[in-house]
Write a protein that holds these residues in place. Structure first.
Motif, PDB file in Angstrom:
ATOM      1  N   ASP A   1       0.836  -1.198   0.000  1.00  0.00           N
ATOM      2  CA  ASP A   1       0.000   0.000   0.000  1.00  0.00           C
ATOM      3  C   ASP A   1       0.873   1.252   0.000  1.00  0.00           C
ATOM      4  OD1 ASP A   1       0.937   0.362   2.589  1.00  0.00           O
ATOM      5  OD2 ASP A   1      -1.003   0.035   3.552  1.00  0.00           O
ATOM      6  N   SER A   2       0.253   2.393   0.122  1.00  0.00           N
ATOM      7  CA  SER A   2       0.984   3.666   0.036  1.00  0.00           C
ATOM      8  C   SER A   2       1.976   3.849   1.184  1.00  0.00           C
ATOM      9  CB  SER A   2      -0.010   4.834   0.018  1.00  0.00           C
ATOM     10  OG  SER A   2      -0.845   4.792   1.167  1.00  0.00           O
ATOM     11  N   ASN A   3       1.807   3.080   2.259  1.00  0.00           N
ATOM     12  CA  ASN A   3       2.733   3.149   3.397  1.00  0.00           C
ATOM     13  C   ASN A   3       3.807   2.077   3.348  1.00  0.00           C
ATOM     14  OD1 ASN A   3       1.324   5.329   4.668  1.00  0.00           O
ATOM     15  ND2 ASN A   3      -0.222   3.858   5.376  1.00  0.00           N
TER      16      ASN A   3
ATOM     17  N   THR B   1       3.184  -1.159   3.306  1.00  0.00           N
ATOM     18  CA  THR B   1       2.728  -2.365   3.992  1.00  0.00           C
ATOM     19  C   THR B   1       2.331  -3.431   2.976  1.00  0.00           C
ATOM     20  OG1 THR B   1       1.891  -1.047   5.848  1.00  0.00           O
ATOM     21  CG2 THR B   1       1.032  -3.288   5.614  1.00  0.00           C
TER      22      THR B   1
END
Length: 400
Positions: free
Chosen positions: A198-200, A202
């Motif tokens: 994801d964008s983080n 993860t």
């Protein structure tokens, strides 16, 4: 004399009162059943003891949700033929996205990827769809229509010679002439799954169901083309290679036969073992193919086998593929969703965590869209209290 009568009456009252108190006993409170699976020990019940936190949370939450609810979704939900407005077909029919997105590793591992740009585009689309689904809290599941190792043109046995059908699957096992070829395909799967973030940053959990519908003979890994021992060995190797050799830890593994079995024993005839399976699944189109109540009852009985087994084994149960395909020459069946399918996943206390419909395409559909004859039936099905779509999902990727 009066005194004696009073004493006798008091004595009788005392005896009567005592006997009443003894006969009217409080109803014992039944013991509260506590689930042995907890957020702290959940990984001990999973295939991957080193699973990421989000993957373990998905297993824990989906298993608990399946005790009372069923999530519904669709293969290629964000990439189907009828998707012209930017919405999934399910959202166009109900106003809400599916809770499950089905994808496939087929184009990703194709022999013409990356030499053919079309396959690269499909790979990028699948990756983007998976990330979009995860951002919405949707569950991602992947099948794999792996093309045969001789020419890599088809996954159907109808396109293979008798020799190819007899030899292909057993030769992807260690020592076989296609074993290195198969490892190369798994390398690509591992690469893609390890890059699903994801964008983080993860890692995004996925459900993977290798060699599905193995009890039929239409795929080259079907029951007529390998022994139970060969099938189990290939499944176990797949898990061990991805998990232990490639260190991929964001996968839940699904066991997914078709609907041919008639007993719990036959369902488990090619079962790789609890250490290799997170989800006990079944694909079932045949029992719903215009067979009415009798078909729904047959499907329900088969779901009962795997539901009971999943409860005993502390696993997840699912209807991993199903649907009734409506075409220009095959009309919709009245109440197919709201009666026949719903009864199959609801009766006899079955606990089915999710149901996935197959993809809509130019020649027919499984999920109705506005204007089709059975869209109201699907809408009625989707509104039932047991049914869960994307907007009703709690965060499955975090522990409660």
């Amino acid at each position: 004399m009066k005194t004696k009568v009073l004493i006798i009456l008091n004595l009788l009252f005392f005896i009567f009162s005592c006997s009443r108190e003894e006969s009217v006993k409080p109803t014992p409170t039944p013991p509260v059943e506590t689930d042995v699976v907890t957020p702290q020990n959940v990984k001990t019940y999973m295939v991957d003891k080193n699973a990421t936190t989000e993957t373990a949370a998905l297993f824990y939450n989906l298993r608990n949700l399946g005790k009372t609810k069923t999530v519904i979704g669709q293969q290629d939900a964000f990439n189907s033929f009828y998707q012209t407005s930017g919405f999934s077909d399910m959202k166009k029919a109900t106003g809400n996205d599916p809770g499950i997105l089905g994808s496939d590793f087929m184009f990703i591992t194709d022999k013409d990827n990356p030499s053919n740009q079309w396959f690269v585009q499909q790979e990028n689309k699948i990756i983007a769809d998976t990330k979009e689904a995860y951002a919405k809290g949707i569950i991602n599941t992947f099948s794999w229509h792996l093309r045969e190792p001789y020419h890599e043109n088809s996954f159907y046995t109808s396109d293979m010679t008798a020799t190819e059908k007899a030899d292909a699957f057993k030769n992807i096992l260690p020592g076989g002439k296609f074993h290195n070829w198969y490892k190369t395909k798994l390398d690509k799967v591992a690469q893609i799954v390890s890059q699903l973030k994801d964008s983080n940053g993860t890692l995004i959990p996925i459900i993977f169901r290798p060699f599905h519908e193995f009890d039929g003979n239409w795929f080259w890994w079907g029951a007529s083309y390998c022994t139970p021992e060969e099938y189990i060995s290939a499944y176990r190797f797949t898990v061990e290679y991805l998990r232990d050799t490639k260190n991929v830890h964001n996968i839940l593994y699904a066991f997914s036969p078709d609907n041919s079995y008639g007993s719990a024993n036959s369902y488990f005839s090619r079962y790789p073992g609890d250490q290799y399976v997170d989800i006990l699944g079944m694909d079932n189109y045949g029992d719903f193919d215009n067979k009415g109540t009798s078909g729904a009852n047959a499907a329900n009985a088969k779901l009962k086998y795997l539901s009971d087994a999943a409860i005993t084994k502390h696993k997840i149960a699912a209807l991993t593929e199903t649907g009734y395909r409506v075409t220009s020459t095959t009309p919709a069946i009245p109440n197919w969703f709201s009666t026949y399918l719903f009864d199959a996943i609801n009766n006899n206390n079955v606990q089915i965590a999710y149901v996935m419909f197959w993809t809509n395409n130019s020649s027919g559909y499984y999920v109705p869209t506005p204007g089709t004859s059975n869209v109201a039936d699907f809408q009625s099905f989707a509104l039932k209290n047991k049914i869960v779509m994307q907007h009703q999902l709690k965060n499955l990727y975090k522990f409660p």
